[in-house]
Design an enzyme around this catalytic site. Structure first.
Site, PDB file in Angstrom:
ATOM      1  N   CYS A 181      41.861  12.722 -13.199  1.00 29.11           N
ATOM      2  CA  CYS A 181      41.935  14.255 -13.840  1.00 29.11           C
ATOM      3  C   CYS A 181      42.871  14.169 -14.762  1.00 29.11           C
ATOM      4  CB  CYS A 181      42.280  14.912 -12.634  1.00 29.11           C
ATOM      5  SG  CYS A 181      42.280  16.762 -12.796  1.00 29.11           S
TER       6      CYS A 181
ATOM      7  N   HIS B 177      44.866  16.700 -15.451  1.00 30.83           N
ATOM      8  CA  HIS B 177      46.052  17.158 -15.143  1.00 30.83           C
ATOM      9  C   HIS B 177      47.156  16.406 -14.487  1.00 30.83           C
ATOM     10  CE1 HIS B 177      43.707  21.012 -15.344  1.00 30.83           C
ATOM     11  NE2 HIS B 177      45.119  21.742 -15.101  1.00 30.83           N
TER      12      HIS B 177
ATOM     13  N   SER C 203      38.250  22.041 -19.403  1.00 30.78           N
ATOM     14  CA  SER C 203      37.979  23.240 -18.650  1.00 30.78           C
ATOM     15  C   SER C 203      39.060  24.033 -18.591  1.00 30.78           C
ATOM     16  CB  SER C 203      37.673  22.865 -17.068  1.00 30.78           C
ATOM     17  OG  SER C 203      38.777  22.155 -16.618  1.00 30.78           O
TER      18      SER C 203
ATOM     19  N   GLU D 234      49.271  23.593 -12.198  1.00 29.11           N
ATOM     20  CA  GLU D 234      49.217  24.415 -13.083  1.00 29.11           C
ATOM     21  C   GLU D 234      50.332  25.608 -12.598  1.00 29.11           C
ATOM     22  OE1 GLU D 234      45.639  26.185 -14.027  1.00 29.11           O
ATOM     23  OE2 GLU D 234      45.310  24.407 -15.160  1.00 29.11           O
TER      24      GLU D 234
ATOM     25  N   CYS E  25      38.283  15.930 -20.166  1.00 31.45           N
ATOM     26  CA  CYS E  25      38.231  16.289 -18.634  1.00 31.45           C
ATOM     27  C   CYS E  25      37.233  15.243 -17.924  1.00 31.45           C
ATOM     28  CB  CYS E  25      37.344  17.827 -18.812  1.00 31.45           C
ATOM     29  SG  CYS E  25      36.830  18.386 -17.143  1.00 31.45           S
TER      30      CYS E  25
END
Ligand code: DGL
Length: 270
Positions: free
Chosen positions: A186, A188, A13, A154, A75
């Protein structure tokens, strides 16, 4: 032995999937890669299955048109909601998700209780618990949606007071006590793996996906004689909405030094 020098397509994403690209580059330096991050539609973690499936199909079409020999869904949310439909729609293409290799790793170990933290959509799908139970019904899987972690990472708030407070608020949740392993569900989260390990005084095994997924892709391409033997790998990084902040933060998700994001619009409207 045959070889296949076409690129591997990777999508997420946004830029979190670069952690998976990083794992692939470390293990397979000969492989060219095309990365697509759908920043125009970020986050996927709060979207419906139908919407995530529509975006995932559009991106997979783009990667296949660009001659990719295999697709890695980098993802968890898209892996949870769109993997099955992508397999149906693109039966002739190798498609890998980031969940099954991690589940295979978990069930190899002797554990009784495993935690999962991930986006709301991934947790709602209950995919990790269902998959783990399929293989080993005696493992208890407990899950918690941790939606603040993606924007926190982020924005660069990790390894500091802010992340400490947020992680403490999430990880002190009663469901996540007395676990043997914690799955970072996830793409991230590898950026906060060490911090999470420290929260548990390094007594809980923290499992993230980049190395595990890379090993799975490598062994499958090897057995299919589809690895590249090119001396010069080429990397293309695309996102669907380019902003200065994505440009600035991309380098934190990947060791590859010369990362340059390019914008490409796959959709006319939002
Ligand atoms: N990278 C996504 C995942 O692994 C999280 C970000 C999002 O919500 O889009 O689930």
């Amino acid at each position: 032995m045959n070889y296949d020098n076409r690129p591997i397509g990777i999508f997420d994403s946004g830029i979190g999937g670069l952690t998976i690209a990083d794992g692939l580059i470390q293990l397979m330096p000969n492989e060219s890669m095309i990365y697509f991050g759908d920043t125009q539609h970020l986050p996927y973690g709060d979207k419906s299955s139908k919407t995530v499936q529509r975006y995932s199909i559009g991106i997979t079409n783009f990667l296949i048109k660009n001659n990719c020999k295999a697709i890695v869904i980098a993802c968890n949310t898209a892996s949870a909601l769109a993997y099955d439909i992508l397999r149906l729609k693109f039966p002739d293409v190798k498609i890998y998700n980031v969940i099954d290799p991690v589940v295979a790793e978990v069930i190899k170990t002797k554990v009784s209780k495993v935690g999962v933290i991930a986006t709301r959509a991934t947790i709602k799908s209950d995919i990790y618990a269902r998959r783990i139970k399929n293989f080993n019904p005696s493992i208890e899987t407990v899950s918690l949606a941790t939606p603040l972690l993606v924007p926190m990472i982020e924005e660069g708030f990790h390894n500091g007071n802010v992340s400490h407070e947020i992680l403490d608020a999430y990880l002190s949740n009663e469901h996540l006590q007395h676990i043997d392993e914690l799955i970072l569900g996830c793409t991230h989260y590898p950026l906060i793996k060490d911090e999470i390990g420290r929260y548990y005084n390094n007594k809980v095994r923290i499992i993230d996906s980049p190395t595990i997924v890379a090993k799975q892709v490598y062994s499958d391409l090897l057995s299919s004689e589809m690895l590249s033997n090119s001396k010069e790998a080429v990397y293309d990084f695309y996102i669907s909405d380019l902003t200065e902040s994505f440009e600035a933060s991309a380098g934190r998700f990947i060791h590859y030094k010369n990362i340059k994001l390019n914008e490409i619009k796959l959709w006319d409207s939002p």
